[in-house]
Every structure is written in C-alpha cells, then in structure tokens.
Enzyme design. Structure first.
Site, short mmCIF file in Angstrom:
data_model
loop_
_atom_site.label_atom_id
_atom_site.label_comp_id
_atom_site.label_asym_id
_atom_site.label_seq_id
_atom_site.Cartn_x
_atom_site.Cartn_y
_atom_site.Cartn_z
N HIS A 174 48.14 28.68 45.87
CA HIS A 174 49.72 29.45 45.07
C HIS A 174 49.26 28.59 43.55
CE1 HIS A 174 52.00 31.58 47.77
NE2 HIS A 174 51.77 30.78 48.30
N HIS A 203 44.15 34.53 49.86
CA HIS A 203 44.41 34.17 51.17
C HIS A 203 43.12 33.94 51.68
CE1 HIS A 203 44.41 35.92 54.76
NE2 HIS A 203 44.72 34.31 55.63
N ASN A 242 40.80 33.34 56.10
CA ASN A 242 41.08 32.68 57.24
C ASN A 242 39.91 33.81 57.95
OD1 ASN A 242 41.91 34.24 60.15
ND2 ASN A 242 43.07 35.15 58.17
N ARG A 288 37.98 32.42 62.58
CA ARG A 288 38.47 32.09 63.43
C ARG A 288 37.43 32.64 64.23
NH1 ARG A 288 42.39 36.16 61.29
NH2 ARG A 288 42.31 38.00 62.86
N HIS A 341 36.02 42.17 45.15
CA HIS A 341 35.81 43.03 45.89
C HIS A 341 34.39 43.24 46.53
CE1 HIS A 341 39.45 44.77 47.45
NE2 HIS A 341 39.56 45.41 45.99
N HIS A 380 58.80 47.69 54.98
CA HIS A 380 59.53 47.82 54.76
C HIS A 380 59.78 48.23 52.69
CE1 HIS A 380 59.45 43.77 53.31
NE2 HIS A 380 60.33 43.42 53.24
#
Length: 314
Positions: free
Chosen positions: A132, A142, A144, A146, A175, A205
């Site tokens: 941020h 972001h 990540n 794994r 992109h 939502h």
C-alpha cells in the site's frame, strides 16, 4: 521438514527426491523475498522532490523482520515463517512474508483440499506480498506464489494490480509482463489465468472488481486436471512459478518509479482511502489465502498483513 506423503505424480520417487523438491521451492521463495525487499528499499532511497519533502521527518523505509512459530492443535511444532514489514516514504505499508508450515488439516477443512480427503497431512510453503503506497497515484499491488503438498502436490498464486486511479500504460505493462511469463510455458495459459483472476478478485456483494486484474492460478500439478487443465510436470510448474516472481520483480518497481514523484492532492488521498476500503472488504470476506491461514493455525498478524494501515468508507 515433515513426513508428508508423496504426491500422485511422485508415487514412484524416493522420499529424498520429494524432500529435495520441497527444499528447492522453499529456497526460491526466500530468495525472491530478499530480492524484492532490496529493490523496494532502493525505491525508498530514490524518492526526491516534493513528495520526499512531504515526509522529510521520515528516513527512507527499511524492512523489519519478525519470525513466528506455528504450533499444531496438539501442541507439536508445525513450522512457521518470517514477516518482513516496512513503513516508509514510498510504501506506507508493505509486507513480504514467507512461511513453511506442516501438520494435519482439521476434519472439517481436509475435505476441501485435494488429496487430504483420506490423509490429512500437509506441507505448504510460499511468499505473500501486499504493498500500500503513500501516493494515491502509485497502484497498490498483491503477489503470492506457493507450493502445497498433500497426497497430491501443486503450485498456485499470481499477481494483481490495484490502482486508485487506473492508468492505461500501467495496466498494459503489468498484464504484458505476466502474459510473457505465461506464454513462455504455453500460449493457452495467459487467457485462462487472466480470466481466473478477473473472476476471483470480484467483490461480489458490490458487483465490481477489486482492481485491474493480472493472473491467478491454482492446482497447477499432476492429477488435478479437473481443477486446472494445465500443468502436471513438476519442473515446468516450478519454472512457471519462478517466472511469475521474476515478472513481478521486473514490472512493478518500474510502475512505482513512473509515478512516485508526481505530486498528489488531499482529494486524491481521500479517494485512495475509499478504494482501500474495497480492498479490506474483499480480503476479509472472500480471500482464500486468508481463510487458509486462519483455518490452519497461522500467525494472525502475518495473515492480516494485507490490510492497509488506513482505509475509509463513505
């Protein structure tokens, strides 16, 4: 390391070969963490001009590392990780965490994880990054990746860009870097993983995306074609996971440098805080990594590292 079972694709491999693969993956995630932290600290040193003057009382940011242990429900050791957190003049808050955890899934969680239905043992290692920025003109991000091993094994992860004010050049470059990483493996990977990202990072939502997307992939491994039609060769899947990290490390600092010295207004800052509110809503309601960490006894501070230091709602 733990005595987790071999994956389907490695059923004929010696246990030592499986452990060697896990060690290679773990080493990569730690190496990538160190390289990212060093580059982000360079960005802190480079800031100048009006935006540097805004934070004249602050020295260039530096990462502080904090180890944390994980303990299984029965009190036995279950691995752990290291948080690397920085508050600076460019990065208002950025965390780059690595962890290696192992143990047994709870009965209610085992049924949701491929390969854990009959044997709840697992091993998981990865890197997780959320940044941020002080400037509302520099996009949040972001990333990540794994590696998870049950009776099956797979890689997962991705990266997505979260601008407060979308910029066409930034979006195209971000992109483009991830597309190149995908295309180096298979021409069908990028459209599939891009669409997966767009669907995953939807704030349902509100009926709106969290950002401008990127790629998301999961279950990239042998015997998981019903969940991901690509992958299956461990070396190729690991190479792709490394290329995602390399692409991120190449493109994102370039985007930061493009905007981090451009002056911004308080009105732009208020808009940034509202957009961060959307980020919070997604991570607490929908993010699978947050749920995985909390349901496997992870470090709560590290899991919630992704949340911004300040956010607002209308």
């Amino acid at each position: 390391m733990t005595d987790s079972p071999k994956t389907d694709a490695e059923a004929e491999s010696a246990p030592a070969a499986l452990e060697e693969r896990k060690t290679r993956a773990e080493t990569w995630f730690h190496t990538l963490r160190d390289r990212i932290c060093a580059e982000f600290e360079r960005l802190e040193d480079e800031l100048s001009g009006e935006n540097a003057a805004r934070f004249a009382e602050l020295p260039p940011g530096r990462f502080e590392r904090k180890d944390w242990p994980r303990v299984e429900a029965d009190g036995t050791p279950g691995g752990g990780g290291t948080m690397a957190l920085m508050h600076g003049r460019v990065f208002e808050k950025v965390g780059v965490n690595v962890s290696t955890v192992h143990g047994r899934f709870s009965p209610e969680f085992a049924g949701q994880i491929p390969g854990a239905e009959t044997d709840p043992r697992f091993w998981a290692c990865g890197i997780s990054l959320v940044a941020h920025l002080q400037s509302p003109l520099v996009p949040a991000v972001h990333m990540n990746t794994r590696h998870i091993v049950t009776t099956r094994g797979w890689f997962g992860g991705g990266a997505d860009l979260n601008p407060m004010f979308p910029d066409a050049a930034d979006t195209a470059d971000f992109h483009g870097a991830l597309k190149a990483a995908c295309d180096a493996q298979h021409p069908g990977w990028h459209p599939h993983f891009k669409a997966w990202c767009d669907d995953y990072f939807m704030i349902r939502h509100r009926g709106e995306p969290r950002g401008v997307g990127g790629i998301f992939y999961d279950y990239l491994g042998a015997g998981l074609a019903e969940k991901n039609p690509f992958g299956g060769d461990w070396e190729q899947d690991f190479a792709f996971t490394r290329s995602v990290g390399e692409a991120f490390l190449e493109v994102y600092p370039r985007l930061v440098r493009r905007h981090f010295e451009t002056p911004w207004t308080e009105q732009q800052r208020r808009h940034q805080l509202f957009r961060r509110g959307r980020y919070v809503e997604f991570n607490l309601l929908y993010d699978r990594g947050t749920k995985f960490g909390l349901m496997t006894g992870g470090n709560v501070e590290a899991i919630l590292m992704s949340l911004p230091p300040l956010a607002a709602w209308p």
